[in-house]
Design an enzyme around this catalytic site. Structure first.
Site, PDB file in Angstrom:
ATOM      1  CE1 TYR A 138      49.555  43.309  41.783  1.00  0.00           C
ATOM      2  CE2 TYR A 138      48.029  42.625  40.066  1.00  0.00           C
ATOM      3  CZ  TYR A 138      48.345  43.456  41.119  1.00  0.00           C
ATOM      4  OH  TYR A 138      47.459  44.435  41.508  1.00  0.00           O
ATOM      5  CG  ASP A 231      46.315  34.511  39.920  1.00  0.00           C
ATOM      6  OD1 ASP A 231      45.317  34.608  39.171  1.00  0.00           O
ATOM      7  OD2 ASP A 231      46.836  35.486  40.502  1.00  0.00           O
ATOM      8  CE  LYS A 259      44.200  41.518  34.690  1.00  0.00           C
ATOM      9  NZ  LYS A 259      45.296  41.047  35.496  1.00  0.00           N
TER      10      LYS A 259
HETATM   11  C1  LIG Z   1      45.284  41.273  37.110  1.00  0.00           C
HETATM   12  C2  LIG Z   1      45.675  40.137  37.969  1.00  0.00           C
HETATM   13  C3  LIG Z   1      45.159  39.973  39.262  1.00  0.00           C
HETATM   14  C4  LIG Z   1      44.315  41.020  39.931  1.00  0.00           C
HETATM   15  O1  LIG Z   1      43.094  41.189  39.285  1.00  0.00           O
HETATM   16  P1  LIG Z   1      42.278  42.567  39.525  1.00  0.00           P
HETATM   17  O2  LIG Z   1      40.992  42.333  38.797  1.00  0.00           O
HETATM   18  O3  LIG Z   1      43.129  43.642  38.944  1.00  0.00           O
HETATM   19  O4  LIG Z   1      42.093  42.713  40.979  1.00  0.00           O
HETATM   20  C5  LIG Z   1      45.482  38.828  39.962  1.00  0.00           C
HETATM   21  N1  LIG Z   1      46.262  37.882  39.423  1.00  0.00           N
HETATM   22  C6  LIG Z   1      46.775  38.006  38.189  1.00  0.00           C
HETATM   23  C7  LIG Z   1      47.616  36.907  37.626  1.00  0.00           C
HETATM   24  C8  LIG Z   1      46.517  39.143  37.435  1.00  0.00           C
HETATM   25  O5  LIG Z   1      47.074  39.289  36.229  1.00  0.00           O
END
Ligand SMILES: *Cc1c(COP(=O)(O)O)cnc(C)c1O
Length: 420
Positions: A138, A231, A259
Site C-alpha cells: 500500500y 516506502d 506517519k
Molecule cells: C499509511 C501509508 C501510506 C499513506 O500515507 P497517508 O498519510 O495515509 O496518505 C503510504 N505508504 C505506506 C507504506 C503506508 O503505510
C-alpha cells in the site's frame, strides 16, 4: 451507547460513517473522546489499551507532553506562514543524519503525497514511464498505486475511477519472489523508472523480506538503471533510527516517509541523493508543491518526536515488542491454534494459518473470520487493535509493563473464544 447514536448520525453525513475506509467495522466503530499515553477512551467512557495508535504515527503514545508543549507554543505564534521556517531546516538535518539514503528532503502533507511525488520524480529523473509495485503493498490512495493494493483496499484491490491508461504503467509482482521480478524486467525493463516497495510490508499484516531479498532488489535495479524507492511511511523511525534501510543495510535511491515523521500531525516527506532531489521544482523540472508543505505545527511535532528517538529508545521499544510477541506465541501454542505470528521491532500481527506468509496470496489464505472474532473479543476486553487482518499492530513508548501483562491476559481470553 453514545458511539452507536453518533454512528447513526455520521452514516447520514459521511460515506460509511467514517473519513477513511479501514475505520469502519461492524456493528459500528467506537468514537474517540481522548487519548493519553497508551490509552484511548471512547465517548461512552470505556478505556482501551491502544495498539492501533492512529495506524502507526503515535510512537510516543497519545498526547505526549514533549510534543504537546512545543506544539502549544508554536500554535500561539502562528499556524501557517507560506514562507520557510528555521525548524524545517532542523528537522531536515535530523532526517538526513538518521536516514542513510537522505541528502535532501521535501516535506509534504501525507504518505500518499510522498509516494505520488517520489514516483513522479523517479519518472522525471529517468525519463521512463513504468513503475513496479508488489501485490498487497500500500502506497497511499492515489491513481498510480491502486493496483493490487493492501490496507483498506485489500477488499477493493483495483479501484473504480482510475483510468486504465494510468495503471497500464503500474506493474505488479509478488513480494519475496526473485524469479517473477527477473521475468518482468526481462520483458519490460527498458521502460521501468522505479520499483517501489514497503521493505517490511505493513499493510497486508506484517511481512518481512526473505534474507537477501532487499539486496537482490538493490542489485537488479542498479543493473537495469531503475530507481529503488523504499516506502518507509511505516518502517521509517519505527524499526530503527534509520528505518528499514539501516536495519537491513540496503540503501535505496529514494525514501518516502510519513506517519511518525509528523509526530501525530499530518505530514509526509520524500528524500534521496542531491543528484535526484535537485530535479524537484523550483530547482528542477519535476513539479511538486503544497500550500501546507512544511507546515510549522507538523514540523514542530515531528522535530520534537524525532529528537527523542535515539538508539536506546529502539532497544527499549523493540524489547517490549519481543516480550509481547513471545507472550502471544505461548498463548497460541497452549491453545493449539493454527497460527503464524508475524512482527519485527514494535510491530506485530497474527495470521490464523499454519502456512508461512511471504506475500499477498499467502496472507489472503489466513482465516479472516477467526481474525475478526479475535478483534471483537479483544475489544470487549478493552484492547484495541486495527480492525483488519490486513493492518499491523504497533507499540509506543507509553506502553507500560502493566499494559503488556494486561494485554496478554485479554488476548488469552479473546483467543479462547476462537475455539468456541
Ligand atoms: C499509511 C501509508 C501510506 C499513506 O500515507 P497517508 O498519510 O495515509 O496518505 C503510504 N505508504 C505506506 C507504506 C503506508 O503505510
Amino acid at each position: 451507547m453514545k458511539s452507536e447514536t453518533l454512528f447513526k448520525k455520521s452514516k447520514d453525513l459521511l460515506p460509511g460513517g467514517v473519513s477513511s475506509p479501514v475505520r469502519a467495522f461492524q456493528p459500528y466503530p467506537f468514537f474517540a473522546k481522548e487519548g493519553i499515553g497508551s490509552h484511548l477512551w471512547d465517548v461512552d467512557g470505556k478505556r482501551y489499551i491502544d495498539y492501533c495508535l492512529a495506524y502507526g504515527p503515535l510512537i510516543l503514545g497519545h498526547a505526549a507532553p514533549n510534543i504537546i508543549n512545543p506544539v502549544h507554543n508554536q500554535l500561539k505564534k502562528g499556524t501557517a506562514f507560506g514562507v520557510p521556517t528555521e525548524n524545517e531546516i532542523e528537522l531536515a538535518k535530523i532526517v538526513v543524519d538518521k536516514v542513510p539514503c537522505a541528502e535532501m528532503i521535501r516535506f509534504v502533507n501525507s504518505g500518499t503525497e510522498a509516494t505520488m511525488s517520489a514516483i513522479r520524480l523517479a519518472r522525471g529523473f529517468t525519463g521512463k514511464n513504468k513503475i513496479v509495485k508488489f501485490e498487497g503493498s500500500y502506497h497511499g490512495a492515489h491513481d498510480y498505486v491502486l493496483v493490487k493494493s493492501g490496507s483498506g483496499a485489500t477488499c477493493l484491490p483495483d479501484s473504480a475511477g482510475v483510468p486504465s491508461n494510468t495503471t497500464e504503467n503500474t506493474l505488479s509482482v509478488p513480494f519475496n519472489d526473485e524469479e517473477a521480478l527477473i521475468e518482468l524486467i526481462e520483458a519490460q525493463g527498458l521502460d521501468i523508472a522505479a520499483i517501489i516497495l514497503e521493505p517490511v510490508m505493513g499493510n497486508i499484516g506484517c511481512i518481512e523480506p526473505k534474507p537477501g531479498y532487499l539486496k537482490f532488489l538493490r542489485e537488479i535495479t542498479v543493473e537495469n538503471d531503475i530507481l529503488l524507492i523504499f516506502d518507509e511511511v511505516i518502517t521509517g523511525f519505527r524499526i530503527s533510527e534509520g528505518g528499514a534501510q539501516e536495519y537491513y543495510g540496503v540503501i535505496p535511491d529514494l525514501v518516502t516517509l510519513g506517519k511518525i515523521i509528523g509526530g501525530g500531525f499530518p505530514m509526509g516527506a520524500f528524500a534521496g541523493s542531491k543528484e535526484i532531489m535537485e530535479k524537484i521544482s523550483p530547482l528542477g523540472n519535476v513539479y511538486q508543491a503544497g500550500t501546507f508543505n512544511g507546515n510549522p505545527i507538523s514540523i514542530t511535532a515531528g522535530l520534537n518526536t524525532l529528537k527523542q528517538l535515539d538508539s536506546n529508545f529502539y532497544m527499549d521499544i523493540n524489547k517490549k515488542g519481543e516480550l509481547l510477541r513471545n507472550g502471544i506465541k505461548d498463548i497460541l501454542q497452549d491453545l493449539k491454534l493454527e497460527f503464524n505470528l508475524a512482527g519485527i521491532g514494535s510491530m506485530f500481527q497474527i495470521y490464523f494459518t499454519a502456512e508461512e506468509v511471504y506475500d499477498y496470496q499467502d496472507a489472503k489464505k489466513a482465516d479472516v473470520d477467526k481474525f475478526m472474532t479475535y478483534f471483537h473479543e479483544l475489544l470487549k476486553e478493552n484492547v484495541f487493535i486495527p480492525p483488519s487482518q490486513f493492518e499491523c499492530c504497533f507499540l509506543s513508548k507509553a506502553h507500560s509493563s502493566t499494559d503488556l501483562t494486561d494485554t496478554l491476559t485479554s488476548m488469552e481470553s479473546a483467543l479462547k473464544m476462537i475455539l468456541e
